[in-house]
Structure formats: structure tokens, C-alpha cells
Design a protein around this motif. Sequence first.
Motif, PDB file in Angstrom:
ATOM      1  N   ASP A  64       0.822  -1.225   0.000  1.00 24.30           N
ATOM      2  CA  ASP A  64       0.000   0.000   0.000  1.00 24.30           C
ATOM      3  C   ASP A  64       0.853   1.271   0.000  1.00 24.30           C
ATOM      4  O   ASP A  64       0.336   2.381   0.117  1.00 24.30           O
ATOM      5  N   GLY A  65       2.167   1.116  -0.098  1.00 26.79           N
ATOM      6  CA  GLY A  65       3.054   2.284  -0.181  1.00 26.79           C
ATOM      7  C   GLY A  65       3.660   2.690   1.149  1.00 26.79           C
ATOM      8  O   GLY A  65       4.617   3.467   1.182  1.00 26.79           O
ATOM      9  N   ALA A 135      -0.928  -6.143   6.961  1.00 21.28           N
ATOM     10  CA  ALA A 135       0.280  -5.580   6.322  1.00 21.28           C
ATOM     11  C   ALA A 135       0.994  -6.639   5.490  1.00 21.28           C
ATOM     12  O   ALA A 135       1.254  -7.752   5.964  1.00 21.28           O
ATOM     13  N   ASN A 136       1.304  -6.277   4.260  1.00 22.01           N
ATOM     14  CA  ASN A 136       1.976  -7.206   3.359  1.00 22.01           C
ATOM     15  C   ASN A 136       2.941  -6.466   2.445  1.00 22.01           C
ATOM     16  O   ASN A 136       2.626  -5.390   1.945  1.00 22.01           O
ATOM     17  N   GLY A 137       4.091  -7.076   2.196  1.00 19.92           N
ATOM     18  CA  GLY A 137       5.057  -6.442   1.297  1.00 19.92           C
ATOM     19  C   GLY A 137       5.957  -7.481   0.660  1.00 19.92           C
ATOM     20  O   GLY A 137       6.036  -8.628   1.114  1.00 19.92           O
ATOM     21  N   LEU A 138       6.632  -7.062  -0.408  1.00 22.21           N
ATOM     22  CA  LEU A 138       7.509  -7.972  -1.150  1.00 22.21           C
ATOM     23  C   LEU A 138       8.958  -7.810  -0.668  1.00 22.21           C
ATOM     24  O   LEU A 138       9.495  -6.701  -0.665  1.00 22.21           O
TER      25      LEU A 138
END
Lengths: 189, 163
Positions: A64-65, A135-138
Motif C-alpha cells: 500500500d506504499g 500488512a503485506n510487502g515484497l
Amino acid sequence: MNEAIPAKQPTVSVGRQIGIIAVIIAILSLLGLLGYGLKVAGPTGGLVSVQQGPARPFTLSLFDGSKVSLNDLKGKVVVLNFWGSWCVPCQAEAPVLERTARAYRDKGVLFVGIDTWDNEADARAFISQYGITYANGLDDKGQITIDYGVSGVPETYFIDRNGQVVRKYVGPMSDAQLTGIIEDLLKTS
Amino acid sequence: MTVSRDIHRGRFLLSVLLLLAAFFAFSSPILADEPARAAQALYRELKCPICQTSLEQSDTQVANQMKDVIREKLAAGETHEQIKAYFVERYGESILVAPPKSGGALAAWVVPAVVIMAAGGAVALVLARMGRKPDELPAEAITAEDAAYRARIDEELRLSAQD
């Protein structure tokens, strides 16, 4: 007239004794080697033993930035889930994680998803498909994944309120398994 | 006189400069290759945790990410052993291509040697026995008890022959 000849007591020669001892040593050595192999390979799934200690700090850029830093989450129980959109068990586990994340959101439990060995477009499609809100991220360079010693997905680390890694689960979890571990941590930490 | 000394000094300085230039020209590729060689040594000793082959043989995403970490750590001045320890701490000894020659892992080196020696000894013993003639049996193999048995058998045979 003929006296019965007494049966001769069998005797084991020195050479044979050495042979028997050598075979016993060889068998014991092989068993030791087998034990070492099993210890090194470790368990292949489920709740596995984890080297307890402070969780390795990281900062993850989220889809989401925004960014999330582990240091900012102290005082909360953190469920750190490593996943990949291509991983079939991760697809099975995704609804379980989302349900549980929602259920414990207001109870001091925070879920963080770390997408690894993946590409952003597929990861975003996965998140959209399963309606994931936590929350999620690469981890595009794999630094967090390597720092946690992840050797497959899904793998989930549980960090207590004091920032200590206390549990590790290898493979997909059911609702009961996940809530069981969280409840345990909420009681003890 | 002074001119001659200056010429000598000039030649000497020129020789030194040429030697230095030659040294740097030949040594710089070696120095430049050093980090690559150090990285390659680690690629041979560490495994990809997913495909279980050495990093050197693997081209998977995780293996390439591990190679990046190795190169970064070498550039930061970390030693071969420090980098190996970093990966062992996170993945356990299973991340090593060959087990360490210490602690419980020493068994992985010692056991095959022990088993081969034991098997070799057993085979040698059996072959030696198979090739031995009865009268080559060692003296201690014929005990006093055996001698008494033999004497008795001989006596029985002699008596039965007389009947």
C-alpha cells in the motif's frame, strides 16, 4: 564298553571375537550417523523448535506504499508469515490468516505478510483474490527471508510482546493451530 | 661528473618506476579477482536451502539472493568464516555442502572410514581363513582337549578295524 564322548564346548576364536566387535562398532557408528543426519535435516513440518532470542529487525515496504518496521511493533504479538503467490499451500492458508488477523486485530496481535521469491504483479493479484487486509510487502532482495533462515513457504514466526521469537511453524496452519498458538502467547507474554 | 651522476640517478628512478608499473599491471587483475574467488569458494561450500545443491550449481532465485548477500558481506570486509557462520546460524548445519569436521558432525567423516576399515578387516579375515590349509592352522588352534579327542578316535578306529 564305549564311553560316551562328552560334547565339546564351542569356543569363539579371537579372530571371530574381533570380527563381532568390528561389526558392532560399524552398526553403532552407522546409527550415530543416521541420528546426526536426522538432527541436521530437522523436522519437515508443523511446529518446529526455534532458536529463541530477539527477532531480527527489519523494515518492509508494503504494497500500500507505507512501511512497517519490527521495532515499531514492540508490545504486540507479531505473526510473521512468509509466503509466495505461486505456493499452493499458501493459497490454502491465506483465508485462515486473514480470518485470524481480523479476529485478533484489536487484541494486540499484528500480522505481517512477507512475500518472497515472487513478483509484485502476482503478489498483488493474490492479495486481491483472498481479500487480505493485514500488512503485506515484497521482500524483493530476499534479505529478510535469508535473515530469518526461511527455507520454504509458508513459514510463520511468532514474536512475543518482548520482541522475542518464540515459535516457528513450517507449512500451512489450520484455524485451530493458529489460534491455539496465539492464545498461548497472549497468556504467557 | 655531476651530469653523469644525474643520468645515473635518472636511470635508476626510471627503472624503479618501470618495475612499479609492471608490478601493478600484473597484480591488479589478481587483486580484482580476489573478491570473486572468495565468493566462489563460499558458493561451493554453501547450499541452496530449497534445491539442496551448492550455490555454485544453483541458479534459483533464493540461491542468487544468497550470492548477493555473500558478495555484499565480502565487500563489507567480512571473512569467509564469518559469512559461513552467518548462514549456519540461520539455517543450521544443513546449509553446508560438507559437514564441519568438529562436534557431532565429525561422525559424518569418521563413520565411513570406520565402516570401510571394519568391512575390509572382516573380508581379509574371511579370505585368510578360506585360503588356509588344515595343517597350517596355528598351533594354539589344536588344544590339549583336541589332541585327546584325536587319540580316542584313532583308538576307536583301530579297535573297529580289528573286529
